[in-house]
Design a protein around this motif. Structure first.
Motif, PDB file in Angstrom:
ATOM      1  N   ASN A  10      -7.816 -12.200 -37.793  1.00  0.00           N
ATOM      2  CA  ASN A  10      -6.527 -11.505 -37.840  1.00  0.00           C
ATOM      3  C   ASN A  10      -5.749 -11.783 -39.117  1.00  0.00           C
ATOM      4  O   ASN A  10      -4.561 -12.001 -39.082  1.00  0.00           O
ATOM      5  N   ARG A  13      -5.314  -1.591 -28.383  1.00  0.00           N
ATOM      6  CA  ARG A  13      -4.133  -0.861 -28.844  1.00  0.00           C
ATOM      7  C   ARG A  13      -3.560  -0.046 -27.701  1.00  0.00           C
ATOM      8  O   ARG A  13      -4.249   0.274 -26.733  1.00  0.00           O
ATOM      9  N   LEU A  41     -10.367 -13.946 -34.185  1.00  0.00           N
ATOM     10  CA  LEU A  41     -10.411 -12.477 -34.229  1.00  0.00           C
ATOM     11  C   LEU A  41     -10.296 -11.933 -35.648  1.00  0.00           C
ATOM     12  O   LEU A  41     -10.148 -10.748 -35.849  1.00  0.00           O
ATOM     13  N   ARG A  87      -8.899  -7.598 -28.297  1.00  0.00           N
ATOM     14  CA  ARG A  87      -8.291  -6.771 -29.326  1.00  0.00           C
ATOM     15  C   ARG A  87      -8.174  -5.368 -28.755  1.00  0.00           C
ATOM     16  O   ARG A  87      -9.140  -4.823 -28.232  1.00  0.00           O
TER      17      ARG A  87
END
Length: 174
Positions: free
Chosen positions: A152, A40, A150, A38
């Protein structure tokens, strides 16, 4: 493709929608890649955090900042840890998570019988300024299980009901 949320507008870029449709036409389903990272894009960091990273390198890096690696997938990540930056994947400089996801979806097109596909990632480690190459094992996530690994999923807010009153709007949803 836009989704509904109260505070922001989550969206799925057209490149990802196109890859998903391509998978669906070809396989009758979407072959979901699972790497277990995970992160960004660096361009999405707060300026103070980005400045700390940029001071470690002679030119500002690009890539994906790894925020979390669940224990179940750490063996697939070739030594990458939270706080590392995935700078390149198979020689292609990364700029956004959407770009990484499209590359992973493209990888799943050639994956056979749930066998992992190994990709080489150039990784920057800001805490000590080192660079290394990691072999990432991308596996196809079993159908319906990716969101569990995860977490999500996001819950849609309940729909609001608005009624037109004599002089103003009234929100009766609470």
């Amino acid at each position: 493709m836009n989704f509904i949320d109260e505070n922001k507008t989550p969206f799925l870029p057209v490149q990802l929608v196109g890859r998903c449709l391509k998978h669906f036409r070809k396989f009758g389903r979407i072959k979901q890649p699972f790497l277990g990272i995970r992160g960004r894009g660096l361009h999405m960091l707060e300026l103070k955090d980005l400045e700390k990273i940029c001071h470690k390198y002679h030119k500002p890096p690009s890539g994906i900042l790894v925020e979390k690696i669940p224990e179940v997938s750490s063996a697939n990540c070739g030594g990458i840890e939270a706080g590392d930056i995935i700078n390149k994947l198979d020689g292609v400089v990364l700029h956004s998570p959407a770009q990484l996801t499209t590359m992973l979806l493209d990888t799943m097109e050639v994956a056979v019988n749930m066998q992992p596909v190994v990709l080489q990632a150039t990784v920057l480690r800001p805490r000590d300024g080192t660079t290394f190459v990691a072999n990432l094992k991308v596996v196809e996530c079993p159908h319906g299980e990716c969101h569990m690994l995860l977490k999500n999923r996001w819950r849609l807010p309940p729909p609001k009901e608005y009624w037109w009153g004599p002089s103003e709007w009234h929100d009766y949803s609470d």
